[in-house]
Design an enzyme around this catalytic site. Sequence first.
Site, mmCIF file in Angstrom:
data_model
loop_
_atom_site.group_PDB
_atom_site.id
_atom_site.type_symbol
_atom_site.label_atom_id
_atom_site.label_comp_id
_atom_site.label_asym_id
_atom_site.label_seq_id
_atom_site.Cartn_x
_atom_site.Cartn_y
_atom_site.Cartn_z
ATOM 1 C CG ASN A 9 -1.732 1.237 1.377
ATOM 2 O OD1 ASN A 9 -1.768 2.070 0.466
ATOM 3 N ND2 ASN A 9 -2.409 1.379 2.503
ATOM 4 C CD1 TRP A 10 3.580 1.003 -2.713
ATOM 5 C CD2 TRP A 10 3.375 1.880 -4.764
ATOM 6 N NE1 TRP A 10 4.214 0.170 -3.607
ATOM 7 C CE2 TRP A 10 4.114 0.681 -4.858
ATOM 8 C CE3 TRP A 10 3.120 2.613 -5.926
ATOM 9 C CZ2 TRP A 10 4.590 0.197 -6.078
ATOM 10 C CZ3 TRP A 10 3.586 2.131 -7.133
ATOM 11 C CH2 TRP A 10 4.318 0.936 -7.208
ATOM 12 C CE LYS A 11 -0.239 3.255 4.783
ATOM 13 N NZ LYS A 11 -0.116 3.357 6.216
ATOM 14 C CG HIS A 96 -5.845 1.879 5.265
ATOM 15 N ND1 HIS A 96 -5.436 2.814 6.187
ATOM 16 C CD2 HIS A 96 -4.808 1.029 5.082
ATOM 17 C CE1 HIS A 96 -4.178 2.528 6.539
ATOM 18 N NE2 HIS A 96 -3.779 1.454 5.879
ATOM 19 C CD GLU A 98 -2.988 5.474 6.774
ATOM 20 O OE1 GLU A 98 -3.004 5.473 5.533
ATOM 21 O OE2 GLU A 98 -2.043 5.009 7.445
ATOM 22 C CD GLU A 168 -3.389 -2.374 7.320
ATOM 23 O OE1 GLU A 168 -2.348 -2.648 6.716
ATOM 24 O OE2 GLU A 168 -3.962 -1.282 7.202
ATOM 25 N N GLY A 174 2.588 2.388 10.870
ATOM 26 C CA GLY A 174 3.539 3.490 10.738
ATOM 27 C C GLY A 174 4.232 3.860 12.043
ATOM 28 C CB SER A 213 5.324 -1.688 12.082
ATOM 29 O OG SER A 213 4.914 -0.354 12.357
ATOM 30 N N GLY A 234 2.938 -1.110 4.300
ATOM 31 C CA GLY A 234 2.956 0.318 3.989
ATOM 32 C C GLY A 234 4.361 0.788 3.682
ATOM 33 N N GLY A 235 4.988 1.443 4.653
ATOM 34 C CA GLY A 235 6.293 2.076 4.461
ATOM 35 C C GLY A 235 7.326 1.201 3.768
HETATM 36 P P1 13P Z 1 3.083 0.494 7.710
HETATM 37 O O1 13P Z 1 3.593 -0.807 7.109
HETATM 38 O O2 13P Z 1 3.827 1.702 7.228
HETATM 39 O O3 13P Z 1 2.983 0.405 9.198
HETATM 40 O O4 13P Z 1 1.586 0.689 7.176
HETATM 41 C C1 13P Z 1 0.710 -0.374 7.254
HETATM 42 C C2 13P Z 1 -0.507 -0.045 6.469
HETATM 43 O O5 13P Z 1 -1.250 0.836 6.821
HETATM 44 C C3 13P Z 1 -0.743 -0.809 5.243
HETATM 45 O O6 13P Z 1 -2.024 -0.592 4.741
#
Ligand code: 13P
Length: 252
Positions: A9-11, A96, A98, A168, A174, A213, A234-235
């Site tokens: 997930n590149w956000k 998600h 967010e 999640e 994050g 994470s 994510g990251g």
């Molecule tokens: P991180 O891997 O950066 O913690 O993010 C997880 C995430 O929200 C994937 O959708």
Amino acid sequence: MRRSLVAGNWKMHGSGAKITGLLQALVQALGDEQEGAEVVVCPPAPYLPLCQLLLQGSAIALGAQNVHAQASGAFTGDVSAAMLAEFGVRYVIAGHSERRRYAGDTDAEVAQKCEAAILAGIAPIVCVGESLEERESGQAETVVARQLSAVLEHCDSESLGQLVVAYEPVWAIGTGRTATPEQAQAMHAFIRHVVQERSAWLAESVRILYGGSVTAENAAQLFAQQDIDGGLVGGASLKPEEFISICKSVGR
Ligand code: 13P
């Protein structure tokens, strides 16, 4: 037998140049992968056509980060499932944390988004997970069951075959604070149990991803758990070497 799945997930990150470089590296390392995990990348919407082009002929699938519940209409700024499908999108993230937090996506809307995606032939990756406060007050399972049941009750049994669930925990996103393999496994087993109450067949086949994470260092231990069928990353998915290593640390 469930095939593992790792989704990046590149956000809201990247640019045409960065995404091109990242995808070229991924295609080279994972593009022929038929044996290991299924790999999916979810870029920001404007880059879907570019990614579709770069992924042509590779085994890496394209995903989107969000979809509108309606097929069309006066919804400025939104994108429908049929539009995503036109660009070869095979997966879409729904609910998600967010989006639940910043865009106000409710359980009911998330369920409608899943239905819209399935109707367009796109598999929804529905995200569930509790906040730190909810975990500390013993509410984690109640919250996750509520979020998941909204989808399970809204969609018909047949279409649910396409569903992917991502656990999640909000406190792990994050933050560098990953759930321990035991914590994650316990919640994944609970999620499978909730699905089983809807359909025993679905409980066996549904893939449940862990997100929060995930790194190259902790991925193998997480993915070794019985009910963890891959990850939503994510990251670490923005760093080609790390993401490749994560994808390779999960078996088929
Ligand atoms: P991180 O891997 O950066 O913690 O993010 C997880 C995430 O929200 C994937 O959708």
